[in-house]
Design a protein around this motif. Structure first.
Motif, short mmCIF file in Angstrom:
data_model
loop_
_atom_site.label_atom_id
_atom_site.label_comp_id
_atom_site.label_asym_id
_atom_site.label_seq_id
_atom_site.Cartn_x
_atom_site.Cartn_y
_atom_site.Cartn_z
N PHE A 179 34.31 46.26 41.10
CA PHE A 179 34.19 45.02 40.35
C PHE A 179 32.76 44.79 39.87
O PHE A 179 32.54 44.27 38.77
CB PHE A 179 34.65 43.84 41.21
CG PHE A 179 36.15 43.67 41.24
CD1 PHE A 179 36.86 43.43 40.08
CD2 PHE A 179 36.84 43.76 42.44
CE1 PHE A 179 38.24 43.28 40.10
CE2 PHE A 179 38.23 43.61 42.48
CZ PHE A 179 38.93 43.37 41.31
N LYS A 183 31.94 44.55 35.95
CA LYS A 183 31.23 43.38 35.43
C LYS A 183 30.01 43.78 34.61
O LYS A 183 29.76 43.21 33.53
CB LYS A 183 30.81 42.48 36.60
CG LYS A 183 30.10 41.20 36.16
CD LYS A 183 29.73 40.35 37.37
CE LYS A 183 29.01 39.07 36.94
NZ LYS A 183 28.64 38.21 38.11
N SER A 187 29.55 43.28 30.54
CA SER A 187 28.40 42.53 30.04
C SER A 187 27.69 43.30 28.93
O SER A 187 27.33 42.73 27.90
CB SER A 187 27.42 42.23 31.18
OG SER A 187 28.02 41.40 32.15
#
Length: 247
Positions: A179, A183, A187
């Protein structure tokens, strides 16, 4: 943002620099393409065109595509050379100087690029590719190869792999790492697209001056780094944190 490097970095540090530099890369990608109809943030396509021109025996055009690749490589080499030299002399400037150089390059293109676009479009492409090679090398080195910001091919590949692994790996620690990585990649992709959208919207009004937005973003990043570094020095001087959380 620039102060920590290698194993000293955490997700927050990487998210900050990934967001900043991927935004700039997206901005340059669209502005460069609209200006000279060439990719100016990566060389994958240029290598294919280079080989194609060689097989067609058009060595002049092939040499131009070779120079696209070479200037990206040269930017990467130059950035790493500066970082390695400064790491041995004054570590606090090791990652700031290449970012400042990139800012100067983008500023020069924003101011003088219109003339180059008319007279020497290939030179304009060489300059932007050099700047993006410099940036890619910088962020790769500072993040220990965790962050790359100038092209999305590898990012989408890694994102696809990691999303598929969520169906098979259920260990808590491993899923947490997945995760975190997902992430970070989302981004980078998001801010690359945001930079591209901003560039596309404002290019029709500003032309290559849209790159001044990228210059402003880089300078804000350097200013933020300067503030954080001085806070760090004050904390070390007085032996206590000036803020409750380490950002």
């Amino acid at each position: 943002m620039f102060k920590h490097h290698g194993n000293k970095r955490n997700l927050r540090h990487n998210l900050k620099i990934a967001s900043l530099l991927s935004f700039v890369a997206g901005l340059v990608n669209v502005a460069g393409f609209l200006a000279v109809q060439k990719l100016t943030t990566n060389v994958t396509g240029h290598f294919a065109f280079f080989v194609d021109e060689i097989f067609k025996l058009d060595f002049r055009q092939g040499f131009i595509y070779f120079l696209y690749i070479f200037f990206f490589f040269l930017g990467s080499f130059f950035s790493s050379l500066i970082v390695e030299s400064l790491l041995r002399r004054n570590e606090k400037y090791s990652y700031v100087i290449p970012t400042a150089i990139e800012s100067v390059i983008l500023f020069a293109v924003a101011v003088f690029g219109t003339r180059l676009m008319a007279d020497s479009p290939n030179v304009l492409a060489y300059i932007l590719l050099f700047a993006m090679g410099l940036q890619n090398s910088l962020v790769t080195k500072i993040s220990n190869a965790t962050v790359r910001t100038t092209h999305l091919t590898g990012l989408f590949t890694d994102l696809g792999i990691e999303l598929s692994q969520l169906f098979f790996y259920h260990e808590k620690l491993y899923r947490k790492k997945l995760f975190v990585s997902i992430k970070l990649r989302l981004s980078i992709i998001s801010f690359f697209f945001i930079g591209g959208i901003v560039s596309g919207i404002f290019y029709s009004h500003l032309g290559l001056s849209v790159l001044l937005i990228g210059v402003a973003a880089l300078l804000l990043g350097l200013f933020y780094n300067w503030i954080r570094f001085n806070i760090f020095l004050l904390e070390r001087k007085y032996g206590r944190p000036l803020q409750h959380k380490n950002k």
